[in-house]
Design a protein around this motif. Structure first.
Motif, PDB file in Angstrom:
ATOM      1  N   MET A   1      24.640   2.891  36.049  1.00  0.00           N
ATOM      2  CA  MET A   1      23.181   2.711  36.012  1.00  0.00           C
ATOM      3  C   MET A   1      22.820   1.314  36.500  1.00  0.00           C
ATOM      4  N   GLY A   2      21.802   1.277  37.342  1.00  0.00           N
ATOM      5  CA  GLY A   2      21.331   0.004  37.850  1.00  0.00           C
ATOM      6  C   GLY A   2      19.899  -0.256  37.426  1.00  0.00           C
ATOM      7  N   VAL A   3      19.316  -1.268  38.021  1.00  0.00           N
ATOM      8  CA  VAL A   3      17.952  -1.683  37.704  1.00  0.00           C
ATOM      9  C   VAL A   3      17.169  -1.862  38.996  1.00  0.00           C
ATOM     10  N   TRP A   4      15.960  -1.320  39.032  1.00  0.00           N
ATOM     11  CA  TRP A   4      15.011  -1.618  40.105  1.00  0.00           C
ATOM     12  C   TRP A   4      13.979  -2.619  39.590  1.00  0.00           C
ATOM     13  N   LEU A   5      13.821  -3.739  40.276  1.00  0.00           N
ATOM     14  CA  LEU A   5      12.660  -4.601  40.082  1.00  0.00           C
ATOM     15  C   LEU A   5      11.607  -4.123  41.071  1.00  0.00           C
ATOM     16  N   VAL A   6      10.512  -3.582  40.574  1.00  0.00           N
ATOM     17  CA  VAL A   6       9.500  -2.986  41.449  1.00  0.00           C
ATOM     18  C   VAL A   6       8.183  -3.733  41.324  1.00  0.00           C
ATOM     19  N   ASN A   7       7.295  -3.444  42.281  1.00  0.00           N
ATOM     20  CA  ASN A   7       5.947  -4.013  42.277  1.00  0.00           C
ATOM     21  C   ASN A   7       5.987  -5.539  42.247  1.00  0.00           C
ATOM     22  N   GLY A   8       6.913  -6.096  43.038  1.00  0.00           N
ATOM     23  CA  GLY A   8       6.994  -7.545  43.136  1.00  0.00           C
ATOM     24  C   GLY A   8       6.606  -8.035  44.512  1.00  0.00           C
ATOM     25  N   LYS A   9       6.709  -9.340  44.698  1.00  0.00           N
ATOM     26  CA  LYS A   9       6.454  -9.951  46.002  1.00  0.00           C
ATOM     27  C   LYS A   9       7.535 -10.988  46.258  1.00  0.00           C
ATOM     28  N   ARG A  19       4.931 -10.948  50.592  1.00  0.00           N
ATOM     29  CA  ARG A  19       4.894  -9.541  50.946  1.00  0.00           C
ATOM     30  C   ARG A  19       5.457  -8.706  49.805  1.00  0.00           C
ATOM     31  N   PRO A  20       5.041  -7.429  49.708  1.00  0.00           N
ATOM     32  CA  PRO A  20       5.570  -6.561  48.648  1.00  0.00           C
ATOM     33  C   PRO A  20       7.092  -6.496  48.707  1.00  0.00           C
ATOM     34  N   ALA A  21       7.709  -6.367  47.541  1.00  0.00           N
ATOM     35  CA  ALA A  21       9.175  -6.305  47.483  1.00  0.00           C
ATOM     36  C   ALA A  21       9.615  -5.534  46.255  1.00  0.00           C
ATOM     37  N   ALA A  22      10.713  -4.828  46.416  1.00  0.00           N
ATOM     38  CA  ALA A  22      11.429  -4.210  45.301  1.00  0.00           C
ATOM     39  C   ALA A  22      12.903  -4.512  45.489  1.00  0.00           C
ATOM     40  N   VAL A  23      13.607  -4.707  44.376  1.00  0.00           N
ATOM     41  CA  VAL A  23      15.004  -5.139  44.422  1.00  0.00           C
ATOM     42  C   VAL A  23      15.848  -4.193  43.568  1.00  0.00           C
ATOM     43  N   LEU A  24      16.906  -3.676  44.158  1.00  0.00           N
ATOM     44  CA  LEU A  24      17.844  -2.813  43.433  1.00  0.00           C
ATOM     45  C   LEU A  24      19.082  -3.615  43.065  1.00  0.00           C
ATOM     46  N   ILE A  25      19.460  -3.531  41.785  1.00  0.00           N
ATOM     47  CA  ILE A  25      20.614  -4.273  41.269  1.00  0.00           C
ATOM     48  C   ILE A  25      21.580  -3.296  40.608  1.00  0.00           C
ATOM     49  N   GLU A  26      22.841  -3.410  40.973  1.00  0.00           N
ATOM     50  CA  GLU A  26      23.892  -2.618  40.344  1.00  0.00           C
ATOM     51  C   GLU A  26      25.137  -3.485  40.183  1.00  0.00           C
ATOM     52  N   ASP A  27      25.775  -3.378  39.028  1.00  0.00           N
ATOM     53  CA  ASP A  27      27.041  -4.083  38.773  1.00  0.00           C
ATOM     54  C   ASP A  27      26.947  -5.582  39.046  1.00  0.00           C
TER      55      ASP A  27
END
Length: 441
Positions: A1-9, A19-27
């Motif tokens: 299971m990972g984490v999405w940081l969403v609705n960021g810039k 600019r809009p940004a989303a970040v996916l983090i795993e391990d």
């Protein structure tokens, strides 16, 4: 299971455009950074953290912090100090060795490494002492300190008074590929009892001041020694115009010299010290003249000074209540550093946001060979979320630090960190207070 940081810039170019940004983090690793919410796959079962349109950036890095542990845990300890760092948006901090005992043996360095791994909220990188007892006489066992986890060598809090001792220290550090990080202060030109710089405040109150040359003499000496030995020589908490001139000359001559400055030396001068002689305005180096402040700002802007650090130096209220003449030097800084810099320089348009982030994240990582300071696929998941719009007053009574010694109490600042993530784990967050928070995807 990972984490999405969403609705960021995120800041995407030198101008600081967001600019809009989303970040996916795993391990513990950033897997991808996408520029639109639609590109984030939120149906994969990952946890999501809604950043509410706030800035997402690589975690801040502070290469000059005092954690006071071991020996002075009533001022700060590794747990409280790293919690303070997390609240300030810092994911990595480097701690100074002037504890009790000082970090002049492998056992004490290992103590810090082990305790930080157990109790620390953020990454902690200890420095080892240059000399045994920080007395400036006999050098420590550099190789043993390195093997125990030391990332460089310093006698911060005191200057190494003998050139021959410093030259040999540089030779040994260079052989190990580690830096000498120098507190520059020549005791022979300081008259006893000094608490402030030679300037308006000292004249007004009939005090003996700490002269600018006490710092600059060591800076000049050490640049020549660094040229001779080839070591990476890093100057701590630069505060004088003379030091800047020498560092600029050293860089132009090809010497591997780098330098740092603290927020208080960019924002305050001796003319700001209140007549009450409040010791929360006492630090070493002291607050210098307005001319020195402008020299510090210009040096950051032209690259002569490479990074911004806090020199977070906690002391108890009882100690600071002793007055300007008897109180210890130092102020806390971890929880106010970014808002101070953002409010003074970015919100006013003098600096861009990427420029400030470079000085507080990317450049420290580059100088000290750290795996961090960048926000992209493959980077360690050390991430800070910052609310650039939020304005609030500095409230020392709410600090995570055990100490409250700051001259910035009551200052209204904007640009406050609201979430800090280290190795993919949230170590501190305010987001849930507003209901944006965390939820399962």
């Amino acid at each position: 299971m990972g984490v999405w940081l969403v609705n960021g810039k995120r800041a995407v170019n030198g101008s600081g455009e967001l600019r809009p940004a989303a970040v996916l983090i795993e391990d513990g690793i950033i897997q991808k950074v996408v520029d639109s919410p639609e590109a984030a796959d939120l149906t994969d079962g990952h946890t999501t953290i809604d950043c509410g349109g706030r800035l997402i950036t690589a975690g801040l890095i502070d290469m000059h912090v005092h954690l006071r542990d071991p020996g002075y845990e009533y001022k700060e300890d590794i747990k409280s100090g790293t919690q303070s760092a997390a609240r300030g948006g810092f994911t990595t901090i480097a701690c100074m060795p002037n504890t009790r005992p000082v970090l002049d043996k492998p056992e004490t360095v290992k103590y810090v490494v082990d305790k930080a791994a157990e109790a620390g909220a953020v990454r902690v990188l200890p420095y080892g002492c240059i000399s045994i007892g920080e007395l400036g006489r006999e050098l420590t066992d550099f190789e043993a300190l390195k093997n125990a986890g030391a990332i460089g060598f310093t006698d911060d809090g005191v200057g190494v008074q003998t050139a021959g001792t410093m030259k040999e220290a540089m030779r040994r550090a260079a052989a190990l590929g580690l830096p000498i990080v120098a507190h520059c202060e020549d005791d022979s030109v300081i008259e006893g009892g000094s608490a402030v710089t030679e300037g308006e405040f000292a004249r007004k109150h009939g005090l003996k001041g700490i002269p600018n040359e006490s710092e600059a003499i060591h800076v000049g000496r050490d640049i020549l020694l660094a040229e001779a030995t080839g070591v990476h020589y890093h100057v701590c908490h630069v505060s004088t115009e003379q030091s800047v001139r020498l560092i600029r000359l050293g860089k132009a001559s090809g010497v591997n010299v780098t330098a740092e400055v603290c927020p208080h030396h960019l924002l305050l001068s001796d003319e700001d010290i209140p007549d009450s002689m409040d010791a929360n305005w006492k630090m070493n180096p002291p607050l210098r003249t307005p001319k020195d402040v402008e020299a510090m700002i210009s040096a950051v802007e032209d690259g002569t000074i490479d990074i911004i650090v806090t020199d977070h130096a906690p002391h108890s209220e009882e100690e600071k209540a002793r007055g300007m003449d008897r109180a210890p030097f130092g102020i806390v800084g971890l929880e106010t550093a970014f808002p101070l810099m953002y409010t003074k320089f970015v919100a006013t348009g003098r600096w861009t946001l990427p420029f400030l982030l470079e000085k507080m994240s990317k450049r420290p990582a580059e100088l000290f060979g750290l795996n961090g300071g960048w926000l992209d696929a493959g980077a360690p998941a050390d991430v800070t979320v910052i609310d650039l719009e939020e304005e609030r007053a500095v409230q020392p009574e709410k600090f995570a630090s055990k100490s409250r010694n700051t001259p910035f109490a009551g200052w209204k600042l904007q640009g406050w960190p609201v979430l800090t993530m280290v190795n993919g784990n949230v170590v501190w967050s305010e987001l849930t207070k507003e209901g944006s928070g965390v939820h399962a995807g």
